[in-house]
Design a protein around this motif. Structure first.
Motif, PDB file in Angstrom:
ATOM      1  N   PRO A   1       0.836  -1.211   0.000  1.00 51.19           N
ATOM      2  CA  PRO A   1       0.000   0.000   0.000  1.00 51.19           C
ATOM      3  C   PRO A   1       0.866   1.255   0.000  1.00 51.19           C
ATOM      4  CG  PRO A   1      -0.745  -1.566   1.667  1.00 51.19           C
ATOM      5  CD  PRO A   1       0.587  -2.068   1.148  1.00 51.19           C
ATOM      6  N   LEU A   2       0.300   2.325  -0.514  1.00 50.31           N
ATOM      7  CA  LEU A   2       0.983   3.612  -0.584  1.00 50.31           C
ATOM      8  C   LEU A   2       0.514   4.477   0.572  1.00 50.31           C
ATOM      9  CD1 LEU A   2       2.783   5.491  -2.378  1.00 50.31           C
ATOM     10  CD2 LEU A   2       0.674   6.198  -3.496  1.00 50.31           C
ATOM     11  N   GLY A   3       1.350   5.375   0.984  1.00 53.33           N
ATOM     12  CA  GLY A   3       0.989   6.310   2.048  1.00 53.33           C
ATOM     13  C   GLY A   3       0.145   7.466   1.538  1.00 53.33           C
ATOM     14  N   ASP A   4       0.488   8.663   1.946  1.00 54.59           N
ATOM     15  CA  ASP A   4      -0.323   9.850   1.685  1.00 54.59           C
ATOM     16  C   ASP A   4       0.076  10.630   0.437  1.00 54.59           C
ATOM     17  OD1 ASP A   4      -1.682   9.271   4.004  1.00 54.59           O
ATOM     18  OD2 ASP A   4      -0.467  10.597   5.243  1.00 54.59           O
ATOM     19  N   ALA A   5       0.576  10.002  -0.572  1.00 53.23           N
ATOM     20  CA  ALA A   5       1.012  10.715  -1.786  1.00 53.23           C
ATOM     21  C   ALA A   5      -0.156  11.363  -2.508  1.00 53.23           C
ATOM     22  CB  ALA A   5       1.719   9.744  -2.729  1.00 53.23           C
ATOM     23  N   GLN A   6       0.111  12.509  -3.109  1.00 53.54           N
ATOM     24  CA  GLN A   6      -0.882  13.228  -3.923  1.00 53.54           C
ATOM     25  C   GLN A   6      -0.737  12.805  -5.380  1.00 53.54           C
ATOM     26  OE1 GLN A   6      -3.127  15.001  -1.356  1.00 53.54           O
ATOM     27  NE2 GLN A   6      -3.368  15.711  -3.429  1.00 53.54           N
ATOM     28  N   THR A   7      -1.856  12.612  -6.052  1.00 55.20           N
ATOM     29  CA  THR A   7      -1.871  12.336  -7.482  1.00 55.20           C
ATOM     30  C   THR A   7      -3.014  13.126  -8.110  1.00 55.20           C
ATOM     31  OG1 THR A   7      -3.270  10.377  -7.183  1.00 55.20           O
ATOM     32  CG2 THR A   7      -0.885  10.016  -7.268  1.00 55.20           C
ATOM     33  N   ASP A   8      -2.994  13.225  -9.431  1.00 52.28           N
ATOM     34  CA  ASP A   8      -4.091  13.898 -10.127  1.00 52.28           C
ATOM     35  C   ASP A   8      -5.363  13.070 -10.082  1.00 52.28           C
ATOM     36  OD1 ASP A   8      -2.261  15.864 -10.944  1.00 52.28           O
ATOM     37  OD2 ASP A   8      -1.826  14.813 -12.818  1.00 52.28           O
ATOM     38  N   ALA A   9      -5.199  11.758 -10.242  1.00 54.03           N
ATOM     39  CA  ALA A   9      -6.356  10.890 -10.365  1.00 54.03           C
ATOM     40  C   ALA A   9      -6.036   9.493  -9.839  1.00 54.03           C
ATOM     41  CB  ALA A   9      -6.797  10.811 -11.822  1.00 54.03           C
ATOM     42  N   ILE A  10      -7.107   8.743  -9.612  1.00 50.18           N
ATOM     43  CA  ILE A  10      -7.024   7.370  -9.118  1.00 50.18           C
ATOM     44  C   ILE A  10      -7.614   6.470 -10.188  1.00 50.18           C
ATOM     45  CG2 ILE A  10      -7.725   5.785  -7.275  1.00 50.18           C
ATOM     46  CD1 ILE A  10      -8.470   8.490  -5.708  1.00 50.18           C
ATOM     47  N   ILE A  11      -6.949   5.358 -10.450  1.00 53.95           N
ATOM     48  CA  ILE A  11      -7.445   4.355 -11.380  1.00 53.95           C
ATOM     49  C   ILE A  11      -7.717   3.088 -10.569  1.00 53.95           C
ATOM     50  CG2 ILE A  11      -6.981   3.009 -13.459  1.00 53.95           C
ATOM     51  CD1 ILE A  11      -6.976   6.142 -13.808  1.00 53.95           C
ATOM     52  N   VAL A  12      -8.948   2.580 -10.643  1.00 56.41           N
ATOM     53  CA  VAL A  12      -9.310   1.372  -9.915  1.00 56.41           C
ATOM     54  C   VAL A  12      -9.942   0.368 -10.884  1.00 56.41           C
ATOM     55  CG1 VAL A  12     -10.615   0.372  -8.010  1.00 56.41           C
ATOM     56  CG2 VAL A  12      -9.791   2.728  -7.837  1.00 56.41           C
ATOM     57  N   PRO A  13      -9.217  -0.691 -11.243  1.00 56.33           N
ATOM     58  CA  PRO A  13      -9.838  -1.751 -12.024  1.00 56.33           C
ATOM     59  C   PRO A  13     -10.736  -2.592 -11.107  1.00 56.33           C
ATOM     60  CG  PRO A  13      -7.428  -1.863 -12.137  1.00 56.33           C
ATOM     61  CD  PRO A  13      -7.787  -0.888 -11.075  1.00 56.33           C
TER      62      PRO A  13
ATOM     63  N   ASN B   1      -8.710  13.955 -20.009  1.00 58.54           N
ATOM     64  CA  ASN B   1      -8.656  14.822 -18.834  1.00 58.54           C
ATOM     65  C   ASN B   1      -7.273  15.411 -18.563  1.00 58.54           C
ATOM     66  OD1 ASN B   1     -11.456  14.622 -17.519  1.00 58.54           O
ATOM     67  ND2 ASN B   1     -10.966  12.498 -18.044  1.00 58.54           N
ATOM     68  N   ASN B   2      -6.297  15.040 -19.369  1.00 57.81           N
ATOM     69  CA  ASN B   2      -4.960  15.614 -19.285  1.00 57.81           C
ATOM     70  C   ASN B   2      -4.291  15.391 -17.923  1.00 57.81           C
ATOM     71  OD1 ASN B   2      -2.793  16.868 -20.565  1.00 57.81           O
ATOM     72  ND2 ASN B   2      -3.356  18.870 -19.737  1.00 57.81           N
ATOM     73  N   TYR B   3      -4.451  14.198 -17.366  1.00 56.69           N
ATOM     74  CA  TYR B   3      -3.789  13.869 -16.105  1.00 56.69           C
ATOM     75  C   TYR B   3      -2.335  13.491 -16.364  1.00 56.69           C
ATOM     76  CZ  TYR B   3      -8.527  13.599 -14.266  1.00 56.69           C
ATOM     77  OH  TYR B   3      -9.807  13.883 -13.906  1.00 56.69           O
ATOM     78  N   LYS B   4      -1.485  13.743 -15.376  1.00 55.54           N
ATOM     79  CA  LYS B   4      -0.061  13.429 -15.508  1.00 55.54           C
ATOM     80  C   LYS B   4       0.444  12.471 -14.435  1.00 55.54           C
ATOM     81  CE  LYS B   4       0.529  16.147 -18.988  1.00 55.54           C
ATOM     82  NZ  LYS B   4       0.325  15.508 -20.271  1.00 55.54           N
ATOM     83  N   ARG B   5      -0.250  12.412 -13.296  1.00 53.76           N
ATOM     84  CA  ARG B   5       0.196  11.568 -12.177  1.00 53.76           C
ATOM     85  C   ARG B   5      -0.994  10.741 -11.686  1.00 53.76           C
ATOM     86  NH1 ARG B   5       4.399  11.070  -8.557  1.00 53.76           N
ATOM     87  NH2 ARG B   5       3.849  10.834  -6.375  1.00 53.76           N
ATOM     88  N   LEU B   6      -0.879   9.416 -11.842  1.00 56.01           N
ATOM     89  CA  LEU B   6      -1.976   8.514 -11.512  1.00 56.01           C
ATOM     90  C   LEU B   6      -1.626   7.617 -10.343  1.00 56.01           C
ATOM     91  CD1 LEU B   6      -2.711   7.247 -15.131  1.00 56.01           C
ATOM     92  CD2 LEU B   6      -3.754   9.205 -13.962  1.00 56.01           C
ATOM     93  N   ARG B   7      -2.623   7.333  -9.530  1.00 60.45           N
ATOM     94  CA  ARG B   7      -2.491   6.342  -8.455  1.00 60.45           C
ATOM     95  C   ARG B   7      -3.258   5.119  -8.905  1.00 60.45           C
ATOM     96  NH1 ARG B   7      -2.574   6.467  -2.310  1.00 60.45           N
ATOM     97  NH2 ARG B   7      -2.235   8.693  -2.562  1.00 60.45           N
ATOM     98  N   LEU B   8      -2.567   4.019  -9.110  1.00 57.68           N
ATOM     99  CA  LEU B   8      -3.203   2.767  -9.482  1.00 57.68           C
ATOM    100  C   LEU B   8      -3.523   1.987  -8.224  1.00 57.68           C
ATOM    101  CD1 LEU B   8      -4.101   0.663 -11.574  1.00 57.68           C
ATOM    102  CD2 LEU B   8      -1.710  -0.141 -11.633  1.00 57.68           C
ATOM    103  N   VAL B   9      -4.807   1.736  -8.001  1.00 53.08           N
ATOM    104  CA  VAL B   9      -5.266   0.984  -6.837  1.00 53.08           C
ATOM    105  C   VAL B   9      -5.791  -0.354  -7.324  1.00 53.08           C
ATOM    106  CG1 VAL B   9      -6.892   0.892  -4.922  1.00 53.08           C
ATOM    107  CG2 VAL B   9      -5.864   3.086  -5.557  1.00 53.08           C
ATOM    108  N   THR B  10      -5.071  -1.399  -6.986  1.00 55.26           N
ATOM    109  CA  THR B  10      -5.518  -2.749  -7.311  1.00 55.26           C
ATOM    110  C   THR B  10      -4.917  -3.714  -6.296  1.00 55.26           C
ATOM    111  OG1 THR B  10      -5.846  -4.344  -9.111  1.00 55.26           O
ATOM    112  CG2 THR B  10      -3.675  -3.274  -8.986  1.00 55.26           C
ATOM    113  N   THR B  11      -5.344  -4.948  -6.351  1.00 57.34           N
ATOM    114  CA  THR B  11      -4.877  -5.956  -5.410  1.00 57.34           C
ATOM    115  C   THR B  11      -3.380  -6.205  -5.603  1.00 57.34           C
ATOM    116  OG1 THR B  11      -7.043  -6.959  -5.782  1.00 57.34           O
ATOM    117  CG2 THR B  11      -5.485  -8.218  -4.472  1.00 57.34           C
ATOM    118  N   ASP B  12      -2.687  -6.495  -4.505  1.00 57.65           N
ATOM    119  CA  ASP B  12      -1.233  -6.662  -4.546  1.00 57.65           C
ATOM    120  C   ASP B  12      -0.784  -7.670  -5.605  1.00 57.65           C
ATOM    121  OD1 ASP B  12      -2.240  -8.831  -3.044  1.00 57.65           O
ATOM    122  OD2 ASP B  12      -1.140  -8.292  -1.216  1.00 57.65           O
TER     123      ASP B  12
END
Length: 178
Positions: free
Chosen positions: A27-39, A113-124
């Motif tokens: 898991p990631l801590g408190d990092a900021q990203t433009d958007a979250i991707i959840v499959p 949406n012109n995002y540059k920094r994504l947080r990928l949230v998926t199972t380990d």
């Protein structure tokens, strides 16, 4: 000579599987990203994405691979998402049916949406392949940050996912296969 080559291949496969199974992404801590991707597909993924969004660690979230039968209201009720958060910040993607489709759907959404920094949230256990497929479809200037949802996968799940990762990588190395 052939026996040695086969032994090297088998040894590489075994060591690769041991690495894959014993060093799952975290898991990631408190990092900021433009958007979250959840499959969709694994327990805890959507809940983690909603938590990150509610904590204002990203501005928007794409849930990719949602069944076409799910309405935004049903989604919000199922995952206890406030409607204001649902309406402002969550996009349900209905086009994907597998990990490669998730990557294509994500790529279109990121470009729109012109995002540059994504947080990928998926199972380990799914993280490496999901990230690999995303990197295949996204431009090189997009940063992907891993936020793995901890699980306790069975040996069978790890074995299957390891081979899916190998197949995915093979199609990247040998373009005629993909």
């Amino acid at each position: 000579m052939i026996r040695r080559l086969l032994a090297v291949i088998v040894l590489a496969w075994i060591l690769g599987f041991v690495w894959f199974a014993s060093a799952l992404p975290q898991p990631l801590g408190d990092a900021q990203t433009d958007a979250i991707i959840v499959p969709t597909g694994g327990a805890g993924r959507i809940e983690r994405g909603v938590q990150v969004l509610a904590n204002e660690q990203a501005g928007d979230m794409l849930v990719t691979g949602v069944s076409t039968q799910v309405t935004p209201g049903e989604f919000a009720a199922e995952f206890d998402v406030p409607m204001d958060l649902m309406e402002c910040c969550i996009t349900l993607g209905f086009d994907a049916v597998d990990t490669r489709g998730n990557a294509r759907e994500t790529s279109r959404w990121v470009e729109d949406n012109n995002y540059k920094r994504l947080r990928l949230v998926t199972t380990d256990w799914h993280m490496r392949r999901a990230e690999s497929e995303l990197r295949r479809t996204l431009p090189d200037n997009i940063v992907i940050v891993r936020d793995a949802v901890h699980s306790e996968p069975s040996l069978g799940t790890l074995f299957l996912e390891y081979h899916k990762l190998l197949a995915s990588r093979a199609t990247q190395w040998m373009p005629g296969l993909g």
